[in-house]
Design an enzyme around this catalytic site. Structure first.
Site, short mmCIF file in Angstrom:
data_model
loop_
_atom_site.label_atom_id
_atom_site.label_comp_id
_atom_site.label_asym_id
_atom_site.label_seq_id
_atom_site.Cartn_x
_atom_site.Cartn_y
_atom_site.Cartn_z
N GLY A 137 4.53 -1.31 6.69
CA GLY A 137 5.65 -0.37 6.65
C GLY A 137 5.99 0.23 7.99
O GLY A 137 5.29 0.05 8.99
N GLN B 131 0.86 -1.19 0.00
CA GLN B 131 0.00 0.00 0.00
C GLN B 131 0.89 1.24 0.00
O GLN B 131 1.91 1.28 0.67
CB GLN B 131 -0.86 -0.03 1.26
CG GLN B 131 -0.99 1.28 2.00
CD GLN B 131 -2.34 1.91 1.87
OE1 GLN B 131 -3.32 1.25 1.57
NE2 GLN B 131 -2.41 3.19 2.10
N THR B 132 0.53 2.25 -0.77
CA THR B 132 1.33 3.47 -0.78
C THR B 132 0.48 4.69 -1.09
O THR B 132 -0.54 4.59 -1.76
CB THR B 132 2.48 3.36 -1.81
OG1 THR B 132 3.30 4.52 -1.73
CG2 THR B 132 1.95 3.20 -3.23
N ARG B 133 0.94 5.84 -0.57
CA ARG B 133 0.36 7.13 -0.95
C ARG B 133 1.48 8.07 -1.39
O ARG B 133 1.32 9.28 -1.39
CB ARG B 133 -0.43 7.73 0.22
CG ARG B 133 0.39 8.09 1.45
CD ARG B 133 -0.51 8.72 2.53
NE ARG B 133 0.23 9.37 3.59
CZ ARG B 133 0.56 8.81 4.75
NH1 ARG B 133 0.25 7.56 4.97
NH2 ARG B 133 1.21 9.50 5.67
N ASP C 135 5.97 3.01 10.57
CA ASP C 135 4.94 4.02 10.89
C ASP C 135 3.81 3.97 9.87
O ASP C 135 3.40 4.99 9.32
CB ASP C 135 5.57 5.42 10.94
CG ASP C 135 4.64 6.46 11.57
OD1 ASP C 135 3.73 6.05 12.33
OD2 ASP C 135 4.80 7.66 11.30
N HIS C 136 3.32 2.79 9.64
CA HIS C 136 2.30 2.56 8.61
C HIS C 136 1.06 3.39 8.90
O HIS C 136 0.49 3.33 9.99
CB HIS C 136 1.95 1.07 8.56
CG HIS C 136 1.14 0.69 7.37
ND1 HIS C 136 1.66 -0.07 6.34
CD2 HIS C 136 -0.13 0.98 7.01
CE1 HIS C 136 0.74 -0.24 5.42
NE2 HIS C 136 -0.36 0.40 5.81
N ALA C 137 0.62 4.17 7.91
CA ALA C 137 -0.57 5.03 8.00
C ALA C 137 -0.47 6.06 9.11
O ALA C 137 -1.48 6.58 9.57
CB ALA C 137 -1.83 4.19 8.16
#
Length: 379
Positions: free
Chosen positions: A282, A188-190, A284-286
């Site tokens: 990841g 997942q990525t932003r 510190d995911h989100a």
């Protein structure tokens, strides 16, 4: 084996053409309720099964169970409340209403529950803070005073400028089967990809059959990369650096909550519904700011042995001048003086200043894409 949908069955809340036509012909007989962009995107994700097993917005019992236990009232893991907030509803339980975004009818909803809630409790339990500087907390305090629960049926989707990159869970599951993939890891990525992301993705890929890179498109906080920038950056990375038969790029529209560990679980559930068997969690995911520990999400996954998707905990990548390559703390024996961390903040500063990042931080082809945008960031 491709994962089973969360809750056992992939939800599909789509009306047939005939049903849709009939409702639209009779739309003046329904009470019309205006909703916001985030609600409309949640409806789309409910309708196509991204949020399976949800069939609509949470009722009071499920809402409170998610806050208190991180599970639905039937004990299925669920960590983020998917709710519809309205001001002084003029309808009652049992009514059928039409939900509109601007002038577009989005869904028919059967009202199951109308209830009030405590915003402070909502914020504290989901975000572990009531600080209004947190974007998720700020959003909760701006919500209306009533929540409405009930099943929905999709009438229309919002216009999608990235339709050719959009795949639904039913489609990804078929695609994985066609490729013969049984073990699929999701990322997942932003953000646009830097070499640390690429390292983590390819390490994960060595253990499975396929990699599913699933960027989040939609409303983001100020300073995040614009949707088009993310897509074009990954396009060029795929063209030059990924095996064509081992990786898939597809987007999902979703409004980030920035809820840290709880949202990491939610992101994993979404990718489980797409058919993925593994999920990269990841650093510190989100997360946002300093509200969550760097690996706090890793610990929360231990509380969900029944999640049905395997988290992959891969240490943060950095460049080691002594090793001469991207590594992580588990495999690099050298002291910190040789380590160069890839900071997203530093990369943003370099991009703003029209300074090309060194190749160990970002592929030149990716930077070329980004620099062609007058402003690649959300304002």
């Amino acid at each position: 084996m491709i994962s089973k949908p969360h809750g056992g069955k992939l939800v599909k809340k789509l009306l047939s053409s005939r049903e849709k036509e009939k409702i639209l012909e009779e739309q003046n007989e329904f009470l019309k309720i205006k909703i916001n962009y985030g609600n409309a995107i949640d409806i789309e994700n409910i309708a196509y099964g991204v949020y399976s097993p949800l069939k609509g917005f949470l009722n009071n019992e499920d809402f409170q169970s998610v806050l208190d236990c991180m599970r639905l009232s039937n004990d299925i893991p669920w960590t983020i409340p998917i709710v519809l907030d309205l001001k002084n509803p003029s309808f009652k339980e049992g009514d059928e209403i039409l939900l509109y975004y601007n002038d577009l009818p989005i869904a028919r909803m059967c009202v199951e529950d109308i209830y009030t809630y405590n915003k402070k409790e909502f914020a504290q339990k989901i975000f572990k803070t009531t600080d209004l500087e947190h974007p998720g907390v700020s959003k909760i305090y701006k919500m209306e005073d009533y929540l409405v629960g009930g099943e929905i049926e999709l009438l229309n989707e919002l216009p999608n400028p990235f339709g050719r990159y959009t795949l639904r869970p039913e489609e990804t599951r078929d695609l994985f089967k066609d490729r013969g993939w049984k073990r699929i890891v999701a990322f997942q990525t932003r953000n646009v990809p830097h070499r640390g992301h690429e390292y983590i993705q390819k390490v994960a890929l060595t253990f499975v059959d396929g990699l599913f890179i699933n960027p989040v498109l939609g409303k983001k906080k100020k300073g995040d990369y614009k949707d088009e920038v993310i897509i074009k950056a990954y396009d060029v990375l795929f063209k030059h650096y990924y095996p064509k038969n081992s990786a898939i790029l597809a987007t999902v529209r979703y409004e980030m909550r920035y809820a840290g560990p709880r949202e990491a679980i939610h992101h994993a559930i979404m990718r489980k519904n797409f058919g993925c068997t593994h999920f990269i969690v990841g650093r510190d995911h989100a997360g946002v700011g300093d509200y969550y520990g760097p690996y706090e999400a890793w610990d929360l996954f231990k509380e969900f042995p029944d999640l049905g998707i395997t988290p992959m905990f891969i240490y943060e990548a950095f460049y080691c001048k002594k090793c001469g390559e991207m590594v992580n703390a588990k495999i690099c024996p050298h002291d910190g003086e040789y380590h160069i961390k890839i900071s997203g903040t530093k990369l943003r500063e370099m991009i703003i200043n029209k300074e090309q990042p060194p190749e160990y931080m970002m592929r030149p082809e990716v930077y070329e894409v980004i620099k062609n945008f007058k402003n690649p960031f959300v304002e």
